[in-house]
Write a protein that holds these residues in place. Structure first.
Motif, PDB file in Angstrom:
ATOM      1  N   ASP A 240       0.818  -1.208   0.000  1.00 52.60           N
ATOM      2  CA  ASP A 240       0.000   0.000   0.000  1.00 52.60           C
ATOM      3  C   ASP A 240       0.856   1.265   0.000  1.00 52.60           C
ATOM      4  O   ASP A 240       0.420   2.322  -0.478  1.00 52.60           O
ATOM      5  CB  ASP A 240      -0.927   0.014   1.219  1.00 52.60           C
ATOM      6  CG  ASP A 240      -2.013  -1.048   1.139  1.00 52.60           C
ATOM      7  OD1 ASP A 240      -2.263  -1.562   0.018  1.00 52.60           O
ATOM      8  OD2 ASP A 240      -2.599  -1.381   2.188  1.00 52.60           O
ATOM      9  N   LEU A 241       2.070   1.156   0.552  1.00 54.26           N
ATOM     10  CA  LEU A 241       2.986   2.294   0.567  1.00 54.26           C
ATOM     11  C   LEU A 241       3.806   2.392  -0.714  1.00 54.26           C
ATOM     12  O   LEU A 241       4.700   3.235  -0.820  1.00 54.26           O
ATOM     13  CB  LEU A 241       3.926   2.204   1.778  1.00 54.26           C
ATOM     14  CG  LEU A 241       3.268   2.416   3.157  1.00 54.26           C
ATOM     15  CD1 LEU A 241       4.251   2.130   4.270  1.00 54.26           C
ATOM     16  CD2 LEU A 241       2.713   3.837   3.286  1.00 54.26           C
ATOM     17  N   GLY A 242       3.516   1.497  -1.673  1.00 55.48           N
ATOM     18  CA  GLY A 242       4.139   1.580  -2.987  1.00 55.48           C
ATOM     19  C   GLY A 242       5.282   0.627  -3.243  1.00 55.48           C
ATOM     20  O   GLY A 242       5.951   0.726  -4.274  1.00 55.48           O
ATOM     21  N   ALA A 243       5.538  -0.335  -2.328  1.00 55.34           N
ATOM     22  CA  ALA A 243       6.674  -1.245  -2.505  1.00 55.34           C
ATOM     23  C   ALA A 243       6.335  -2.360  -3.492  1.00 55.34           C
ATOM     24  O   ALA A 243       5.310  -3.025  -3.342  1.00 55.34           O
ATOM     25  CB  ALA A 243       7.070  -1.845  -1.162  1.00 55.34           C
ATOM     26  N   PRO A 244       7.183  -2.596  -4.511  1.00 53.90           N
ATOM     27  CA  PRO A 244       7.009  -3.762  -5.381  1.00 53.90           C
ATOM     28  C   PRO A 244       7.274  -5.048  -4.600  1.00 53.90           C
ATOM     29  O   PRO A 244       7.974  -5.035  -3.578  1.00 53.90           O
ATOM     30  CB  PRO A 244       8.077  -3.557  -6.470  1.00 53.90           C
ATOM     31  CG  PRO A 244       8.519  -2.126  -6.342  1.00 53.90           C
ATOM     32  CD  PRO A 244       8.317  -1.757  -4.919  1.00 53.90           C
ATOM     33  N   ASP A 245       6.730  -6.172  -5.069  1.00 49.15           N
ATOM     34  CA  ASP A 245       6.893  -7.441  -4.364  1.00 49.15           C
ATOM     35  C   ASP A 245       8.363  -7.805  -4.173  1.00 49.15           C
ATOM     36  O   ASP A 245       8.746  -8.348  -3.130  1.00 49.15           O
ATOM     37  CB  ASP A 245       6.180  -8.573  -5.122  1.00 49.15           C
ATOM     38  CG  ASP A 245       4.689  -8.582  -4.851  1.00 49.15           C
ATOM     39  OD1 ASP A 245       4.209  -7.654  -4.171  1.00 49.15           O
ATOM     40  OD2 ASP A 245       4.001  -9.507  -5.327  1.00 49.15           O
ATOM     41  N   PHE A 246       9.183  -7.548  -5.193  1.00 45.69           N
ATOM     42  CA  PHE A 246      10.602  -7.887  -5.064  1.00 45.69           C
ATOM     43  C   PHE A 246      11.231  -7.158  -3.886  1.00 45.69           C
ATOM     44  O   PHE A 246      12.017  -7.729  -3.129  1.00 45.69           O
ATOM     45  CB  PHE A 246      11.350  -7.539  -6.355  1.00 45.69           C
ATOM     46  CG  PHE A 246      12.841  -7.733  -6.254  1.00 45.69           C
ATOM     47  CD1 PHE A 246      13.386  -9.004  -6.334  1.00 45.69           C
ATOM     48  CD2 PHE A 246      13.690  -6.651  -6.059  1.00 45.69           C
ATOM     49  CE1 PHE A 246      14.765  -9.194  -6.232  1.00 45.69           C
ATOM     50  CE2 PHE A 246      15.061  -6.839  -5.955  1.00 45.69           C
ATOM     51  CZ  PHE A 246      15.594  -8.109  -6.045  1.00 45.69           C
ATOM     52  N   TRP A 247      10.872  -5.889  -3.711  1.00 45.87           N
ATOM     53  CA  TRP A 247      11.457  -5.110  -2.626  1.00 45.87           C
ATOM     54  C   TRP A 247      10.861  -5.457  -1.267  1.00 45.87           C
ATOM     55  O   TRP A 247      11.467  -5.180  -0.229  1.00 45.87           O
ATOM     56  CB  TRP A 247      11.328  -3.618  -2.916  1.00 45.87           C
ATOM     57  CG  TRP A 247      12.383  -3.161  -3.867  1.00 45.87           C
ATOM     58  CD1 TRP A 247      12.224  -2.827  -5.171  1.00 45.87           C
ATOM     59  CD2 TRP A 247      13.777  -3.035  -3.592  1.00 45.87           C
ATOM     60  NE1 TRP A 247      13.426  -2.497  -5.740  1.00 45.87           N
ATOM     61  CE2 TRP A 247      14.405  -2.609  -4.789  1.00 45.87           C
ATOM     62  CE3 TRP A 247      14.567  -3.241  -2.456  1.00 45.87           C
ATOM     63  CZ2 TRP A 247      15.780  -2.387  -4.877  1.00 45.87           C
ATOM     64  CZ3 TRP A 247      15.936  -3.024  -2.546  1.00 45.87           C
ATOM     65  CH2 TRP A 247      16.519  -2.602  -3.730  1.00 45.87           C
TER      66      TRP A 247
END
Length: 395
Positions: A38-45
């Motif tokens: 929700d805070l904008g993090a991609p799954d990889f990160w």
């Protein structure tokens, strides 16, 4: 228990205060990967962030072991808890994952400072024959709190959001830090002043086997119920909502709470090393079965089986940490072994997150393989003379 040791009251005090903190943390930790999304993090990160704070935590865990012997167990239970409460309050106001993660890493570091002190103070607060039951009681409180937290989170999340849950947890940490400051008693043995810790000792002989087993146990925990992959699998492969995931974790912790006294009894009867080995093996198998389920009743059923195995693993793991190391180096050895364990488990989490992109079940296959290594390590250790101080049947 209180009649056998003047410091035995530490166990219920630490169990209660930690339980309060766990209630707060588990209102939002089961959905932490989704909060990061929700805070904008991609799954990889998301997976990479877990690896980052695990590595940082390992450095602080080593320092915590040093301070545990130098400053005492009680100080490590009090002051990092105060700082952790302040950091959680700050984290709640972070607007993106790029600012949230550094603050969360610092909070995780404060928790890591305390890690060597937990098994040390619980194990040293009671006589050796009572250690299995002491760790069972401690983990009972933790599991019961872990069951309550997700349920509370599921109820409150729609109205207060993740920020409100983080702020409430911040307040809980500050309150329990004050309680620990006034109620806990020091348990550091006088023998701590003797001897030192040579890193070479940890890589060979009996301590080398202890290190191998605990590295595997830490990695299993990081890949299992305390890692991001169950939540992501439940959301992506099983299509569960955030609230449903909270409820699933709550049911798992209820089962874990019920299993805690039995886990403590098993450790006292068969030894921490044996219980750890079999719990790891059965947990690896049960989570693989869980990933293959699509019907809600079977998703819940196999999660409950996994939670029971997990609780036996963590009770046995803490008891093994407290009993497999001599008094003179316990704090430092716990910190050093914990640091090495976290670095290696962080690498496993990073690899699991990468492999998950092409094979969603990869983290659970890696967990099962790690469990096999842990099981083998215990068998080799059992073939040698049992380490002095390890809980054995009838002791």
């Amino acid at each position: 228990m209180t009649g056998t040791s003047p410091t035995a009251r530490n166990v219920p005090i630490l169990a209660l205060t930690t339980g309060v903190n766990v209630v707060g943390m588990t209102t939002w930790i089961p959905i932490l990967p989704l909060i990061l999304r929700d805070l904008g993090a991609p799954d990889f990160w998301i997976g990479s962030s877990v690896a980052i704070w695990t590595v940082v935590g390992s450095l602080f865990q080593y320092q915590g072991g040093v301070w545990c012997d130098r400053l005492g167990r009680r100080a490590l239970m009090v002051y990092p808890t105060y700082l952790g409460g302040l950091l959680l309050g700050l984290a709640s106001f972070m607007p993106s994952w790029k600012s949230f993660v550094p603050v969360y890493v610092l909070w995780y570091a404060m928790n890591s400072l305390q890690d060597p002190a937990f098994p040390a103070i619980v194990g040293e607060s009671v006589p050796a024959p009572a250690r299995g039951h002491a760790f069972g009681l401690f983990k009972l409180f933790i599991a019961a709190a872990g069951a309550a937290g997700p349920l509370i989170g599921a109820v409150l999340l729609p109205s207060v959001g993740s920020r409100g849950l983080l702020l409430a947890t911040s307040g809980a940490f500050l309150a329990t830090a004050a309680a620990r400051q006034f109620l806990l008693r020091e348990t550091r043995p006088a023998a701590v002043q003797q001897g030192g810790l040579a890193w070479a000792e940890l890589l060979q002989g009996r301590l080398g086997l202890v290190l191998l087993i605990l590295v595997c146990q830490t990695a299993i925990v990081a890949l299992g119920l305390y890692g991001p992959f169950l939540t992501l699998h439940a959301r992506d492969a099983m299509s569960l909502s955030k609230s449903e995931i909270d409820v699933l974790y709550a049911l798992a912790y209820i089962l874990a709470a019920c299993a805690s006294p039995w886990a403590g009894k098993a450790v006292a009867t068969w030894g921490a090393d044996r219980v750890l080995a079999w719990a790891a093996l059965t947990l690896g198998a049960s989570l693989l079965f869980w990933t293959a389920q699509t019907r809600p009743v079977l998703i819940v059923a196999w999660m409950l089986v996994s939670a029971g195995c997990f609780q036996f693993l963590v009770v046995a793991g803490d008891a093994f940490r407290a009993t497999a190391l001599p008094d003179s180096i316990r704090g430092r050895a716990l910190g050093a072994i914990g640091a090495i364990s976290r670095v290696i488990s962080a690498a496993e989490v990073f690899l699991a997150g990468h492999w998950r992109l092409s094979a969603p079940v990869a983290p659970f296959l890696l967990l099962a393989a790690t469990a096999l290594v842990a099981f083998a390590g215990v068998q080799v250790l059992a073939a040698r003379e049992r380490p002095a101080g390890t809980v054995t049947p009838g002791t």
